[in-house]
Design an enzyme around this catalytic site. Structure first.
Site, short mmCIF file in Angstrom:
data_model
loop_
_atom_site.label_atom_id
_atom_site.label_comp_id
_atom_site.label_asym_id
_atom_site.label_seq_id
_atom_site.Cartn_x
_atom_site.Cartn_y
_atom_site.Cartn_z
CG ASN A 1 10.92 -11.30 7.45
OD1 ASN A 1 10.79 -10.54 8.40
ND2 ASN A 1 11.44 -10.93 6.29
CG HIS B 1 -10.60 -9.86 1.84
ND1 HIS B 1 -11.86 -9.30 1.86
CD2 HIS B 1 -9.76 -8.90 2.32
CE1 HIS B 1 -11.77 -8.06 2.31
NE2 HIS B 1 -10.51 -7.80 2.61
P1 DGP Z 1 -10.39 -4.74 3.66
O1 DGP Z 1 -10.30 -3.40 4.32
O2 DGP Z 1 -9.97 -5.87 4.59
O3 DGP Z 1 -11.73 -4.98 3.01
O4 DGP Z 1 -9.28 -4.72 2.50
C1 DGP Z 1 -9.57 -4.74 1.15
C2 DGP Z 1 -8.27 -4.67 0.42
O5 DGP Z 1 -8.51 -4.96 -0.95
C3 DGP Z 1 -7.58 -3.31 0.46
O6 DGP Z 1 -6.35 -3.43 1.18
C4 DGP Z 1 -7.32 -2.95 -0.99
C5 DGP Z 1 -7.61 -4.24 -1.73
N1 DGP Z 1 -8.25 -4.05 -3.02
C6 DGP Z 1 -9.40 -3.38 -3.26
N2 DGP Z 1 -9.68 -3.42 -4.58
C7 DGP Z 1 -8.68 -4.14 -5.17
C8 DGP Z 1 -8.43 -4.52 -6.51
O7 DGP Z 1 -9.18 -4.23 -7.45
N3 DGP Z 1 -7.30 -5.24 -6.73
C9 DGP Z 1 -6.45 -5.59 -5.72
N4 DGP Z 1 -5.36 -6.30 -6.05
N5 DGP Z 1 -6.67 -5.25 -4.44
C10 DGP Z 1 -7.78 -4.53 -4.17
#
Ligand code: DGP
Length: 110
Positions: free
Chosen positions: A80, A98
């Site tokens: 995919n 991340h």
């Molecule tokens: P960035 O813009 O690359 O810093 O993306 C951060 C991402 O992290 C965003 O797509 C939403 C995700 N995110 C933020 N807080 C949480 C959380 O508490 N749990 C999860 N599963 N994701 C989160």
């Protein structure tokens, strides 16, 4: 690091559906998915951004991509569309390094 949301997830102080964990890494679905499959691959070590990476992090970065490779298989993305994205600067909202694994019906990839 105190007040870091991803450090809290890593320490299980905030719930998340961890789909992969090793000594150095966790992976869990993004809370606000941008694709059919959207998994965050997060080194446990608190590194702020790609600008905070040093040569000592080489093994850790290899593990990031080995984790991505495993998740690509686990989520049947091999045939995919998928990509791994790192946001930085104003595009980065969580200041803990991340990697976004995005997969599924993605359009043309950069
Ligand atoms: P960035 O813009 O690359 O810093 O993306 C951060 C991402 O992290 C965003 O797509 C939403 C995700 N995110 C933020 N807080 C949480 C959380 O508490 N749990 C999860 N599963 N994701 C989160």
């Amino acid at each position: 690091m105190e007040n870091c949301i991803f450090c809290k997830i890593i320490k299980k102080e905030i719930p998340s559906n961890i789909v992969y964990e090793s000594d150095s890494m966790v992976a869990f679905p993004d809370i606000n998915p941008s694709a059919e499959t959207h998994i965050l691959i997060v080194p446990k070590q608190h590194i702020g951004s790609i600008q905070d990476i040093s040569k000592e992090n080489g093994q850790l970065l290899a593990e990031v991509y080995l984790t991505a490779s495993k998740l690509v298989s686990d989520y049947n993305l091999t045939n995919n569309f998928y990509k791994v994205v790192v946001n930085g600067g104003k595009a980065q909202h969580v200041p803990h390094l991340h990697f976004h694994l995005l997969g599924g019906n993605l359009k043309r990839m950069v």
